[in-house]
Design an enzyme around this catalytic site. Sequence first.
Site, short mmCIF file in Angstrom:
data_model
loop_
_atom_site.label_atom_id
_atom_site.label_comp_id
_atom_site.label_asym_id
_atom_site.label_seq_id
_atom_site.Cartn_x
_atom_site.Cartn_y
_atom_site.Cartn_z
N LYS A 1 0.84 -1.20 0.00
CA LYS A 1 0.00 0.00 0.00
C LYS A 1 0.88 1.25 0.00
CE LYS A 1 -0.37 -0.09 5.05
NZ LYS A 1 -1.27 -0.02 6.22
N ARG B 1 -9.82 0.52 15.50
CA ARG B 1 -9.76 1.30 14.27
C ARG B 1 -10.83 0.77 13.31
NH1 ARG B 1 -4.09 1.78 11.12
NH2 ARG B 1 -4.54 -0.44 10.73
N TYR C 1 14.75 32.00 3.61
CA TYR C 1 13.57 32.80 3.90
C TYR C 1 13.54 33.27 5.36
CZ TYR C 1 11.32 31.56 -0.55
OH TYR C 1 11.01 31.43 -1.88
N MET D 1 10.58 25.10 -0.68
CA MET D 1 9.73 24.14 -1.36
C MET D 1 10.56 23.16 -2.20
SD MET D 1 6.61 24.68 -4.08
CE MET D 1 5.47 25.35 -2.87
#
Length: 818
Positions: A492, A590, A713, A762
Amino acid sequence: MKSDWTLNEIGAEINGTIVGRGDTKISSLATDSRTVASCRETLFIALVGGQHDGHNYIGELYERGIRTFLVSSTPDCKEYPEAGFCLVENTLDGLQAMASARRLQFAGEVVAITGSNGKTIVKEWIHQCVGDSIRTHRSPKSYNSQVGVPLSVWGIGPGHELAVIEAGISQPGEMEKLQAIIKPDTGIFTNMGTAHQEHFLSLDEKTREKAKLFSGCKKVICRSDSFVNGTPLVNYLEDPESEIVDWSLEGEARYSFMITGRNHTQTLIETTIGGQTLKFTVPFGDDASIENALHVFVFSIEKGLPAELVTERIGALEPVSMRLEMLQGVLGSILINDTYNSDTGGLAAALDLMGQQDTKKGRMVILSDLLQSGMEERDLYSEISTLLSSKNVDQFVGIGPALCRQGALFPGSALLYDNTLEFLKGMDRTLLRDRIVLIKGSRKFGFERITQELQLKTHQTRLETDLNALVDNLNYFRSLMNPGVETMVMVKALSYGIGNIEIAKLMQFHKVDYLAVAFIDEGVELRKAGIHLPIMVLNPDPSGFASMLDHRLEPEIYNLRGITALHQILHLRGISYFPIHVKLDTGMHRLGFGKEELEQALSWFQKPEFHVASVFTHLAATDDPAHDGFTREQVNRFDQLSSFLCGVLKDPVKRHVLNSAGIERFSDLQYDMVRLGIGLHGIGVSPVLRPVSSFLTTVSQVRTVSAGDSVGYSRRGMTERTSRIATIPVGYADGFHRKLGNGGGKVFVKGVKVPTIGEICMDMTMIDVTGTDVSEGDTVEIFGKEQPVSELADRAGTIPYDILTSIPERVKRVYLQE
């Protein structure tokens, strides 16, 4: 020396009993049923180990055309009327005896190489140096084990003058067997380190064991200024009949070398031979490569090659890539990038990897002239053409003058070009659509330009996956499992970020029993990629049940809504029998049925439309000994609830509770199946587990920043001294957590860990490389072998799952395999 033996002749050599046909010629050996080509002249060795038995695959191989087998127990020959069996007491011993007999027929020189590091590099560089002058056979890849060595020796043919065989051991008593097979004339002792130390009492014991390879050697090449716990390595060479040919960079030796200049790309070396001063260049700057190159230099001189030729060839040594790379290519293609073995053996290994991929895709090979083969040109390319045909290659592209000359040997669809530039100018990209493409070329042809042109993503940041390590981890967990227990592998979330399709294919190849995904869409993608294993969907939404049925995916059922919705669509489609997996809630809280909910659903599970394939639960804390009491409570609840369910069902039901940590810590709770997830990726309790993934990038720029200046930044990063600041093209959009900025995280570059400085951007991050010789283009490890992903996760205040699954698809995935 005979090139082909019959099964009768092999039986006579190894005292085997022939059952069935014995007149079949044997031209090749195979030990892996998954990669053996369909060839009537292949002898399959049915090896038996703790987790495998080759005898189980005889029927499958017979159907694929294999007709000769080395076995330790004979099957019913009536089922295999055209087969021949050579019966021996132990098939590994039989294989080794076959290789010993082959070795005795070889009149040329045999060179044996051992040590902790450098064996494969030295072997390949010997071939690069002498291959044009002496017809040379060498071990394929890293075939240096109890199985690999006899396969390597068997490959020696009548056309060879020199054989170079590497040998490795993992425990005492193994080297005597390898020495008896190889019977070397010349030995090369590379160096000693702590690799594979676990089965030896000390490094001294391991060194003495390895030195047994050189018993009976006429000559042994060894570095005299290499030491093992203060003892010179040459002191371990105890055979008085062997001539010791030593060399050194410091101190007296037959060959004394001096480094006169060095940078990170090359090393200038000077030596004197027969009164003549020689100056030459080793095209590498690291210590290991210098040592490996000087072993090769000494061997080549001792072999009688002219000194001028040796210095020229040492200067032209090419890097040896130890792995095959798999990349995503344009137009839905998969690229296998291989520049490792420039011979038919290396080509065969690469084609085997191609054969493990999606069988629905076409197969294309782009191949350059193979240099230094030692074979006549027509014989070489005739053998290659036959090999390509046997591996079902449907499009061949040949690049180089020799291939052009021998073009008539290949199918009419073959495309031939004189050089790489001509191919790049004239290639038809549409031929790559949905194909698996093997790109294999000698380095002088510049095939890296082809790879760059055809790969889908060129972003320098990449996630590399070591498929060999992943398989080693799979085999480690299998070694912990009781006989008959099945394995379900979790793929998964892109198989924890590294690529669901690629890992699913690998697991299918290695014959796991089940796969599991989180959502229906993930399972559909695997089916479209050619995965035929049973696939369980952990969280199937009823809105996708139609697609789930269309693609034969098996749902986890955890509530009444799911079972009623599934029954409705089964009824509409007229499906009378469908597998489901029932989830029980035993304390995780769950998903899953509790006791009362299970009682309400019991009548549904008894309906003829449903086949309950398994019942399972999720243990909350198998990795934490502090919660072992709770784990046992969960298991007790599971026993009660699963027994209640299984007691009213007609068919047998598999039960499973353990995840990766549980497999390692609770051997008594394996039931019928276990679920392997994060452990496959090298994260677990045992130090035996190998790291699988490496998150890598490169340095884009290095600048000097004055003391007191800000970086990044919001001016969050401030230099306290004049600093060297490097920028790397990876940021939070690539999965590098923002919490790792401002010194919170470190990366590994040029042998040291350096801190981040300033905020994580980023797409970029700045690192402080003050005091290092880091330069633009250097490789940077975010996590991997030097900095485990678990360490990075700790610094980010999270868990390895989060780090791995946060790496987006824009980051190029590269798969490496020996």
